[in-house]
Design a protein around this motif. Structure first.
Motif, short mmCIF file in Angstrom:
data_model
loop_
_atom_site.label_atom_id
_atom_site.label_comp_id
_atom_site.label_asym_id
_atom_site.label_seq_id
_atom_site.Cartn_x
_atom_site.Cartn_y
_atom_site.Cartn_z
N ASP A 183 5.84 19.19 4.96
CA ASP A 183 6.55 20.44 5.26
C ASP A 183 7.08 21.10 3.99
OD1 ASP A 183 6.10 20.06 7.99
OD2 ASP A 183 7.96 18.93 8.25
N GLY A 184 6.27 21.01 2.94
CA GLY A 184 6.65 21.65 1.69
C GLY A 184 7.65 20.89 0.86
N LYS A 185 8.03 19.69 1.30
CA LYS A 185 9.02 18.90 0.56
C LYS A 185 8.42 17.58 0.12
CE LYS A 185 12.98 20.80 3.11
NZ LYS A 185 14.16 20.48 3.97
N GLU A 186 8.86 17.13 -1.06
CA GLU A 186 8.39 15.84 -1.57
C GLU A 186 9.08 14.69 -0.83
OE1 GLU A 186 8.89 15.53 -5.75
OE2 GLU A 186 7.24 16.88 -6.22
N LYS A 187 8.28 13.69 -0.46
CA LYS A 187 8.84 12.51 0.19
C LYS A 187 8.13 11.28 -0.37
CE LYS A 187 9.85 10.29 4.58
NZ LYS A 187 9.74 10.35 6.07
N VAL A 188 8.92 10.31 -0.85
CA VAL A 188 8.35 9.07 -1.39
C VAL A 188 7.87 8.21 -0.23
CG1 VAL A 188 8.78 7.01 -2.76
CG2 VAL A 188 9.88 9.17 -3.39
N ALA A 189 6.61 7.79 -0.30
CA ALA A 189 6.03 6.96 0.76
C ALA A 189 6.75 5.62 0.85
CB ALA A 189 4.55 6.74 0.49
N GLU A 190 6.75 5.02 2.03
CA GLU A 190 7.40 3.73 2.25
C GLU A 190 6.35 2.70 2.63
OE1 GLU A 190 11.57 2.79 4.09
OE2 GLU A 190 10.14 2.81 5.75
N GLY A 224 17.15 0.51 -7.86
CA GLY A 224 17.81 1.81 -8.00
C GLY A 224 16.92 2.96 -8.42
N GLY A 225 15.61 2.72 -8.59
CA GLY A 225 14.71 3.79 -9.02
C GLY A 225 13.92 4.41 -7.88
N ASN A 226 13.40 5.60 -8.10
CA ASN A 226 12.48 6.29 -7.19
C ASN A 226 13.01 6.34 -5.75
OD1 ASN A 226 10.15 7.76 -6.79
ND2 ASN A 226 8.91 5.98 -6.27
N GLY A 227 14.29 6.66 -5.61
CA GLY A 227 14.86 6.84 -4.28
C GLY A 227 15.28 5.57 -3.57
N GLY A 228 15.16 4.41 -4.24
CA GLY A 228 15.56 3.16 -3.60
C GLY A 228 17.00 2.81 -3.91
N ALA A 229 17.49 1.77 -3.24
CA ALA A 229 18.87 1.33 -3.45
C ALA A 229 18.94 0.35 -4.62
CB ALA A 229 19.38 0.64 -2.18
N ASP A 230 20.13 0.21 -5.19
CA ASP A 230 20.37 -0.80 -6.21
C ASP A 230 20.55 -2.13 -5.46
OD1 ASP A 230 20.94 -2.20 -8.44
OD2 ASP A 230 22.80 -1.16 -8.95
N PHE A 231 19.44 -2.74 -5.15
CA PHE A 231 19.37 -3.87 -4.22
C PHE A 231 19.37 -5.21 -4.94
CE2 PHE A 231 16.41 -6.80 -1.99
CZ PHE A 231 17.15 -7.04 -0.84
N PHE A 232 18.40 -5.43 -5.82
CA PHE A 232 18.22 -6.74 -6.42
C PHE A 232 19.40 -7.18 -7.28
CE2 PHE A 232 13.66 -6.04 -5.46
CZ PHE A 232 13.39 -7.25 -4.86
N SER A 233 20.02 -6.26 -7.98
CA SER A 233 21.13 -6.65 -8.86
C SER A 233 22.30 -7.22 -8.07
CB SER A 233 21.59 -5.46 -9.71
OG SER A 233 22.08 -4.42 -8.90
N GLU A 237 0.82 -1.21 0.00
CA GLU A 237 0.00 0.00 0.00
C GLU A 237 0.86 1.27 0.00
OE1 GLU A 237 -2.62 2.82 -0.16
OE2 GLU A 237 -3.17 0.72 -0.42
N GLY A 238 0.53 2.18 -0.89
CA GLY A 238 1.26 3.46 -0.98
C GLY A 238 2.55 3.37 -1.78
N GLU A 239 2.79 2.20 -2.41
CA GLU A 239 4.05 2.01 -3.14
C GLU A 239 4.25 3.10 -4.20
OE1 GLU A 239 7.54 0.89 -3.75
OE2 GLU A 239 6.37 -0.42 -2.43
#
Length: 308
Positions: free
Chosen positions: A76-83, A203-212, A67-69
């Motif tokens: 506070d006026g700043k964009e934050k990607v939901a987790e 590595g997209g949308n603020g995430g880490a290059d994890f799966f590779s 949910e929220g992916e």
């Protein structure tokens, strides 16, 4: 008591009036027919939900929501990607697994454990399974369900962890889960929450290059060699895509001191089917996976394994 008698008397008079008034009866019959017709979709939906729950109900009890992916909030006026809940666990793996940090960065296991505590990794446990499954009926997910359920029921009896103090732990991510922000996207694949999850942790949308990194590292496990697992399974982790990502894919996450001492901790093992002729065979495969450091010559997850 007087009130109940009054209600009963009123109902009796109403029922007698219906029986004696001929034109009311056809209306009631027609109304009843329409009520049944209009309720059919609701019953259909209910039965479909019950059917889906029958195949995934057990696995759903361990579910990490998507949910929220990918949703972007303004805070506070700043964009934050939901987790999402699935993101939160994955983030702890990207911060603490051996593919991203080295044993030599910590003087002792106590130091490493303190870091796990600080990052929130230990709230999920020191050791657990992470399974990617589907609600939609599939042989792979059904076998996973059967294997995990049998293992949990027979934990520390028929199937024993090397360390008897270890508890059965499982988390699941449903690859066909939905999110309330799915329709915010225009591309079909982006409308699927799991696709956005895979993209984020590649590595997209603020995430880490994890799966590779994880996919490449898992190709070096003894299980891959001992069980002769096809390279393509690991490639689907290294280059994750919703159309090719294996279901099920089951990771073993191990942050115990034994795993730390070997230099292989965090995501340490992967399987791509919970196979076996019987429920117990499936559970035994999962137990062997859990006991990957026990040195048993019958365990294909160990270096000491001897093929029969």
């Amino acid at each position: 008591m007087y009130i109940l008698k009054s209600i009963s008397a009123a109902f009796s008079r109403f029922w007698r009036w219906i029986r004696e008034t001929a034109w009311v009866q056809p209306l009631l019959i027609v109304g009843g027919i329409f009520a049944v017709i209009f309720s059919i979709p609701k019953f259909t939906t209910w039965f479909q939900a019950m059917s889906a729950e029958g195949s995934s109900g057990y696995l759903s009890s361990f579910r990490l929501s998507l949910e929220g992916e990918g949703r972007v909030d303004i805070i506070d006026g700043k964009e934050k990607v939901a987790e999402s809940a699935a993101d939160a666990l994955t983030r702890t793996l990207a911060e603490n697994s051996c593919q991203f940090v080295q044993k030599e960065e910590f003087a002792t296991y106590a130091d490493f454990r303190a870091n796990l505590e600080e990052s929130g990794a230990l709230k999920y446990g020191e050791k657990y399974f992470l399974a990617y499954v589907t609600r939609e009926s599939s042989t792979g997910s059904e076998n996973a369900k059967t294997g995990f359920e049998t293992l949990e029921k027979n934990w520390n009896t028929r199937f024993a962890p090397t360390d008897s103090t270890e508890e059965f732990k499982l988390y699941t991510v449903f690859t066909d889960d939905t999110s309330t922000n799915d329709d915010d996207y225009t591309l079909d694949n982006d409308k699927k929450a799991f696709s956005r999850y895979l993209n984020k942790w590649n590595g997209g949308n603020g995430g880490a290059d994890f799966f590779s990194f994880v996919g490449t590292d898992l190709e070096t496990t003894w299980y891959k060699t001992n069980a002769n697992i096809a390279d393509s399974n690991y490639e689907h982790i290294t280059m994750p895509d919703i159309d090719t990502f294996g279901v099920p894919t089951v990771f073993l996450v191990d942050f115990t001191e034994t795993a730390f001492d070997t230099g292989r901790f965090g995501i340490v093992e992967a399987i791509f089917s919970v196979s076996g002729e019987t429920d117990y065979d499936k559970a035994r495969l999962l137990m062997n996976m859990w006991n990957h450091n026990n040195g048993d010559t019958d365990n294909p997850f160990t270096k000491e394994y001897i093929s029969k």
